[in-house]
Each structure stands twice: as C-alpha cells, then as structure tokens.
Design a protein around this motif. Structure first.
Motif, PDB file in Angstrom:
ATOM      1  N   UNK A 167       0.807  -1.220   0.000  1.00 34.69           N
ATOM      2  CA  UNK A 167       0.000   0.000   0.000  1.00 34.69           C
ATOM      3  C   UNK A 167       0.841   1.270   0.000  1.00 34.69           C
ATOM      4  N   UNK A 168       2.138   1.112   0.213  1.00 38.96           N
ATOM      5  CA  UNK A 168       3.016   2.286   0.222  1.00 38.96           C
ATOM      6  C   UNK A 168       3.289   2.699  -1.225  1.00 38.96           C
ATOM      7  N   UNK A 169       2.991   3.947  -1.571  1.00 36.89           N
ATOM      8  CA  UNK A 169       3.119   4.378  -2.976  1.00 36.89           C
ATOM      9  C   UNK A 169       4.569   4.407  -3.448  1.00 36.89           C
ATOM     10  N   UNK A 170       4.739   4.481  -4.746  1.00 37.51           N
ATOM     11  CA  UNK A 170       6.079   4.618  -5.330  1.00 37.51           C
ATOM     12  C   UNK A 170       6.731   5.908  -4.824  1.00 37.51           C
ATOM     13  N   UNK A 171       8.049   5.905  -4.780  1.00 32.30           N
ATOM     14  CA  UNK A 171       8.754   7.066  -4.238  1.00 32.30           C
ATOM     15  C   UNK A 171       8.492   8.323  -5.058  1.00 32.30           C
ATOM     16  N   UNK A 172       8.343   9.438  -4.337  1.00 35.77           N
ATOM     17  CA  UNK A 172       8.248  10.755  -4.968  1.00 35.77           C
ATOM     18  C   UNK A 172       8.722  11.787  -3.957  1.00 35.77           C
ATOM     19  N   UNK A 173       8.683  13.052  -4.314  1.00 34.62           N
ATOM     20  CA  UNK A 173       9.245  14.121  -3.493  1.00 34.62           C
ATOM     21  C   UNK A 173       8.667  14.160  -2.076  1.00 34.62           C
ATOM     22  N   UNK A 174       7.417  13.719  -1.904  1.00 31.15           N
ATOM     23  CA  UNK A 174       6.794  13.820  -0.585  1.00 31.15           C
ATOM     24  C   UNK A 174       7.519  12.980   0.463  1.00 31.15           C
ATOM     25  N   UNK A 175       8.276  11.963   0.030  1.00 22.76           N
ATOM     26  CA  UNK A 175       8.957  11.107   1.002  1.00 22.76           C
ATOM     27  C   UNK A 175       9.952  11.889   1.858  1.00 22.76           C
ATOM     28  N   UNK A 176      10.395  13.060   1.374  1.00 17.91           N
ATOM     29  CA  UNK A 176      11.376  13.843   2.127  1.00 17.91           C
ATOM     30  C   UNK A 176      10.814  14.357   3.451  1.00 17.91           C
ATOM     31  N   UNK A 177       9.482  14.312   3.604  1.00 14.10           N
ATOM     32  CA  UNK A 177       8.895  14.770   4.858  1.00 14.10           C
ATOM     33  C   UNK A 177       8.902  13.681   5.926  1.00 14.10           C
ATOM     34  N   UNK A 178       9.041  12.410   5.544  1.00 10.32           N
ATOM     35  CA  UNK A 178       9.178  11.279   6.485  1.00 10.32           C
ATOM     36  C   UNK A 178       9.729  10.088   5.697  1.00 10.32           C
ATOM     37  N   UNK A 179      11.037  10.031   5.484  1.00 10.72           N
ATOM     38  CA  UNK A 179      11.607   9.048   4.557  1.00 10.72           C
ATOM     39  C   UNK A 179      11.752   7.623   5.083  1.00 10.72           C
ATOM     40  N   UNK A 180      11.741   7.433   6.406  1.00 10.19           N
ATOM     41  CA  UNK A 180      12.140   6.140   6.968  1.00 10.19           C
ATOM     42  C   UNK A 180      11.264   4.966   6.535  1.00 10.19           C
ATOM     43  N   UNK A 181       9.991   5.231   6.223  1.00 14.27           N
ATOM     44  CA  UNK A 181       9.130   4.088   5.865  1.00 14.27           C
ATOM     45  C   UNK A 181       9.628   3.397   4.596  1.00 14.27           C
ATOM     46  N   UNK A 182      10.291   4.134   3.701  1.00 12.60           N
ATOM     47  CA  UNK A 182      10.829   3.503   2.495  1.00 12.60           C
ATOM     48  C   UNK A 182      12.059   2.668   2.826  1.00 12.60           C
ATOM     49  N   UNK A 183      12.846   3.094   3.806  1.00 12.37           N
ATOM     50  CA  UNK A 183      13.991   2.293   4.230  1.00 12.37           C
ATOM     51  C   UNK A 183      13.524   0.995   4.883  1.00 12.37           C
ATOM     52  N   UNK A 211      15.200   2.744  -6.003  1.00 15.38           N
ATOM     53  CA  UNK A 211      14.788   4.137  -6.142  1.00 15.38           C
ATOM     54  C   UNK A 211      15.282   4.663  -7.484  1.00 15.38           C
ATOM     55  N   UNK A 212      14.392   4.828  -8.415  1.00 15.38           N
ATOM     56  CA  UNK A 212      14.784   5.206  -9.778  1.00 15.38           C
ATOM     57  C   UNK A 212      15.291   6.643  -9.884  1.00 15.38           C
ATOM     58  N   UNK A 213      14.909   7.471  -8.933  1.00 13.70           N
ATOM     59  CA  UNK A 213      15.296   8.880  -8.949  1.00 13.70           C
ATOM     60  C   UNK A 213      16.581   9.065  -8.144  1.00 13.70           C
ATOM     61  N   UNK A 214      17.658   9.583  -8.769  1.00 17.94           N
ATOM     62  CA  UNK A 214      18.952   9.703  -8.082  1.00 17.94           C
ATOM     63  C   UNK A 214      18.881  10.630  -6.874  1.00 17.94           C
TER      64      UNK A 214
END
Length: 417
Positions: A167-183, A211-214
């Motif tokens: 249910x966690x969406x693909x990475x985008x800029x919003x992850x910078x507000x709380x990044x740990x869930x992707x880790x 993470x496709x975005x560098x």
C-alpha cells in the motif's frame, strides 16, 4: 522567546530565522517542504508546510506556544500529535494480541478517519500540499506498524503482516517529509529475497536499485547512514555490520551524495564516541550547584551511568549501578558517575534527595542528550553506560546494562596500566 527558528523537519537544515514582531520574511523553495517552527532548544515546536505563494502568519501565545493561521498546518500538526495518543489508548490490545490482522484493521480505520479530515478541507489548499498531508497520515501510521512488526514483535519479514508494504506508494518528493518508511520497506523486500543483510554497502546499492530517482536515492541513503548511527536499535539486522571502518567506506562511497551534509554531524559524533578515542571532558553540575569537569578525575577508571528521572529502564537498572558504586567506594582509582540528562533540575534534585544514595557522584547536565556531551558520546537513547580507562580513553562507549560482564570490565580496567 525572542527568535523563531525555521528548519527542515527531517534534516534540521536551517531555512530562516525571525527575530522580531511584525518582521516579514520571504523564503525561496523549489517544492512544498514540511518545516519546523521552534525555539532555540526545541522546547516549543509547530510544524508548517512551506509552499510557493503561501502567506503565513506566525503567532506566539502567552505560554510560548507557536501556531500559524493556516489550516494545512493545523492538519499536519494533528497528524503528528494524534498518533501517539491513539497508540497509548490501544496499547494493551496492540502489544498483547497475537492476531496481527486485527491490528492492521484497527490502524486502517484510524488512517481512514484522519484521511477524511484532510478531504474535508482539501479545497483550502493546493493539490501539492494535500499530497504531503496524505503522505504524512500514511507514513506516521506505517512507521509505527514497521516498528511493531520489526522490533517489538520481531516478526519474520515473510510474515503476511508486512504485506501492507504493497500500500506504500512509489517514491516521490513527498517522502522527504518522512523518509524512513521507504527504508523499512526496502529492508522487508531485501530480506524476502535474501536470508540476511550481507553488508551495509550491499543495502546501499539495494536502495539505489529500488529508487529510480537519483536525488531521492541520495536522500534515502544519507538518512539510512544517519539512522544507523543515531538509532541502531531500529536496525538490529544491520547494527552488527556497522563499525568505524564500514562508516569510513560508506562516507567515501557517498562523498558525491547531494545530501552528504545529513551524515556529517552524526558521523563526527560516532567517531568521537568509539572505543579507544580520548573521552570528551564534559562539564556538569553537582547537587550543591557546584561546577564539575571530567578532567578533575584524570587517572581514574570511570563508569558513567547516563540516565533521567523519566526513563523507566534507567530507574530499573539503577540499583545495580549503585551496587558498583558501593563495591568500589574505598577504591580511589574508580569513580561511578550518575549523569542526569533531565530537562528539570528540580525533578532531578527531588529524585536524588529521596533516594539518598551515599555512593558515587550525582551530576546534572540539562537536556544533556542535546548538548556537546550528548553529541560527543553519541547519546541518542538512554540508559547508556560508558567505561573510561585511567588513560582517559574510552574502553566501552555502549555497555548494554550494568551486568556482571560490565563489572568485570571495570576490574580489568583497574589492572591495566
């Protein structure tokens, strides 16, 4: 409060400062950013979403509470502050039940309830800000679910409980507000393919691959290294692979990382706190209000108990440390230091007066985890036990508990020249 500081939420990178009433500030940003409005010591904090063409009026109430006039800010603070009370209210069920499906259902209802509050006011702000609010809602809930499954319950990564990662969406800029869930998500995905984490470098490469975005990959890698240093208990499957040599290699491999600055201060603290390094000569106060400096105990073996009156495990372990202090009371070559990092000196004094501990030395460093003391010993959680040798070098900067093994370390240090 004479100054309001504006910093990025995750990196704490300064954005601007407001010094006086009715002062107008213009901030240049590329995309919506979750920021923290706070005083110098972070005693008072209020989250805000900075966005293009957004006018923001900031007020300080009589009790020093900081607020803004913006509905999206009100919502982002609601998402921040409503999570812990919800967990506390349902803690007995959450931590005791073995039915993990029911836990997921409980949190999904809570997630939906908060999402509906955002939808109710979404006409009042841009779609970019709405996206951040939706992400903050999801991320704060998923972050706890990861903690519950990975740390508290110690579930196998292949357990169906973790299927919520879909249910966690693909990475985008919003992850910078709380990044740990992707880790955390990447860790589960990695361990579903491999039996164990093979190396820190290998996991860094896995982050890049997923993470496709560098730019976002750089951000996640920097936060991963920072988390390994500051919150090792959250990374149990990685912690034993991490040492000064590994950190040096990681820093070298990430020297061109856009967010290298995120790693710099934590890595400096990590190096300073390692075994074999000269111990930081900190200042503190004793119970009589006098000044203390570690230099005054030069040539002695020092066992330091870093604690606070609000820390349950600290209090539970305290009798054992007091036993150390009593055992070595007549040995002039040993000193046991009880270093409180409380925010309130009065609470500390009240506690030690009631305790009436005759042995060891009681010291106080106000909010010590956030001072040079905390930085140089890399203290991110307590209790923390540190052993320093006669030569002033750190023997062990991260003793788990005041056990028989710790006592033997003290005795061994006494025999060393």
């Amino acid at each position: 409060m004479d100054t309001i500081y504006v910093s990025e939420l995750i990196t704490k990178k300064p954005i601007t400062q407001i010094y006086k009433e009715n002062e107008i500030r213009t901030v240049q940003i590329n995309s919506p950013t979750v920021a923290n409005l706070h005083d110098k010591r972070y005693n008072n904090q209020y989250l805000t979403i900075l966005a293009r063409n957004k006018d923001l009026n900031i007020s300080i109430l009589s009790d020093s509470t900081i607020i803004t006039n913006n509905k999206s800010d009100s919502l982002v603070n609601y998402l921040w502050k409503s999570t812990v009370p919800f967990i506390s209210k349902n803690s007995s069920f959450i931590f005791k039940t073995k039915n993990t499906d029911s836990i997921l259902i409980l949190f999904e209802k809570f997630r939906t309830k908060r999402e509906n509050k955002i939808k109710k006011f979404k006409e009042k702000f841009s779609s970019e800000i709405a996206d951040i609010l939706y992400f903050q809602n999801d991320a704060r809930i998923y972050s706890f679910l990861f903690f519950l499954g990975r740390i508290s319950k110690g579930l196998n990564p292949n357990d169906s409980y973790f299927d919520f990662i879909k249910n966690i969406p693909e990475v985008n800029e919003t992850l910078k507000s709380l990044p740990d869930i992707y880790l955390y998500k990447y860790e589960i995905e990695y361990l579903r393919k491999n039996k164990s984490i093979e190396s820190i470098t290998d996991f860094l490469r896995f982050i890049e691959k997923k993470t496709n975005n560098k730019d976002l990959a750089d951000y996640l890698k920097a936060n991963y290294i920072k988390a390994l240093i500051e919150s090792p208990s959250y990374w149990q499957k990685h912690e034993k692979l991490f040492n000064t040599e590994v950190l040096s290699k990681a820093l070298s491999s990430e020297k061109n990382n856009t967010y290298h600055y995120i790693i710099e201060q934590p890595s400096s603290s990590f190096y300073a706190s390692q075994n074999g390094e000269m111990a930081y000569l900190f200042d503190a106060q004793d119970k009589f209000g006098g000044n203390f400096n570690l230099q005054s105990l030069k040539g002695k073996v020092l066992f330091i108990d870093v604690w606070a009156t609000w820390c349950g495990p600290c209090i539970n372990h305290r009798p054992r440390v007091k036993e150390f202090a009593e055992k070595f009371k007549n040995n002039n070559d040993v000193e046991v230091l009880f270093v409180s990092v409380d925010s309130s000196k009065d609470k500390w004094l009240s506690f030690i007066e009631k305790e009436n501990n005759e042995f060891g030395k009681n010291l106080f460093i106000r909010k010590g985890m956030h001072t040079e003391f905390g930085k140089n010993y890399n203290i991110k959680s307590i209790p923390r036990y540190i052993l320093i040798g006669k030569d002033g070098k750190i023997i062990n900067s991260n003793i788990n508990e005041p056990s028989i093994a710790a006592e033997k370390e003290i005795e061994k240090a006494l025999k060393d020249k």
